[in-house]
Write an enzyme that holds these catalytic residues in place. Structure first.
Site, PDB file in Angstrom:
ATOM      1  N   ASP A   2      44.837   1.919  46.134  1.00 24.57           N
ATOM      2  CA  ASP A   2      43.554   1.350  46.571  1.00 24.57           C
ATOM      3  C   ASP A   2      43.778   0.679  47.835  1.00 24.57           C
ATOM      4  OD1 ASP A   2      40.975  -0.075  45.924  1.00 24.57           O
ATOM      5  OD2 ASP A   2      42.285  -1.727  45.422  1.00 24.57           O
ATOM      6  N   ASP A  35      44.782  -2.818  41.917  1.00 25.50           N
ATOM      7  CA  ASP A  35      44.821  -4.227  41.465  1.00 25.50           C
ATOM      8  C   ASP A  35      43.856  -4.550  40.660  1.00 25.50           C
ATOM      9  OD1 ASP A  35      42.527  -6.047  43.326  1.00 25.50           O
ATOM     10  OD2 ASP A  35      43.183  -4.084  43.757  1.00 25.50           O
TER      11      ASP A  35
END
Length: 253
Positions: free
Chosen positions: A13, A193
């Site tokens: 990400d 995350d």
């Protein structure tokens, strides 16, 4: 960590994982709100809205700003609704366009690498692992940020929010990056995350690592049940067969 022994590629990400993008996103959001004479939100609040792409970010911003303004008007003895406002749907459309305009100004200068990201990516790339990036961020902003931070060179595949019909937490972006990297989904490690990252990995059949330091709506990443939870980005190195000391070696090259 037997699941990691069969990993043949790694995807990441962007926001909250590799990059602290909150300063730039906050500047764009607040400037857009201010342009429509709405209350500004500030970074602490904007962080809780990050993760689902710009459309959802601005929906959350507008919902909060309208509620905040209604509360302020009430304390001033005014009607909670300003009847001179344009309809909310139109307001959102304008706000979204304003966000793009302001983010184009602030994206690069308002984005910073988290500690050890560049060195860790370099070490993984040097090991020969194919690396990809999967983000819900609008695609036009992704490449300039990666180039500005000098990490574009590590990724052979980059999937932005406009490159797929369904964004994370849908599995499509991860299935696409696995296909483009030439690895089976079960041989792809996805590092993120937020719960959207972990849900996408689970749905795609990928191994997942959740990082504790990013943007996750105020929730602990462990609550999303990733396969592994790491506090530091460079914990990836020993997990994938490289020592932490590799970072120092890379720095000295």
């Amino acid at each position: 960590m037997s699941k990691l022994e069969t990993i043949q590629g790694v995807a990441f990400d962007l926001d909250g994982t590799l990059v602290d993008s909150a300063p730039g996103l906050t500047a764009a959001v607040d400037n857009a709100l201010y342009a429509l004479e709405l209350p500004t939100a500030g970074e602490e609040r904007v962080i809780t809205w990050i993760g689902n792409g710009a459309d959802v970010l601005m929906e959350r911003a507008l919902t909060w700003a309208r509620q905040e303004r209604a509360s302020l008007r009430k304390t001033q003895g005014k009607p909670s609704v300003d009847h001179s406002d344009i309809p909310q749907e139109e307001q959102l459309r304008v706000l979204r366009k304003l966000f793009d305009r302001y983010y184009a100004e602030f994206a690069e200068e308002g984005s910073y690498l988290f500690p050890a990201v560049a060195e860790t990516l370099s070490a993984l790339h040097g090991k020969g692992l194919p690396l990809g990036l999967v983000t819900n961020k609008p695609s036009p902003f992704v490449a300039p940020i990666l180039e500005a931070l000098d990490i574009a060179k590590y990724f052979s595949v980059v999937i932005g929010g406009d490159d797929v019909e369904n964004k994370k937490p849908h599995p499509d972006p991860l299935l696409l990056v696995a296909k483009k990297l030439g690895v089976a989904p079960e041989a792809l490690l996805f590092v993120g995350d937020s719960r959207n990252d972990i849900l996408a990995a689970q749905a795609a059949g990928c191994c997942s690592i959740g990082l504790t330091y990013g943007y996750n709506y105020g929730e602990a990443i462990a609550d999303s049940n990733p396969d592994f939870v790491f506090d530091s980005f460079n914990d990836l190195l020993p997990a994938l067969g490289l020592p932490h000391s590799e970072i120092q070696e890379v720095k000295n090259d």
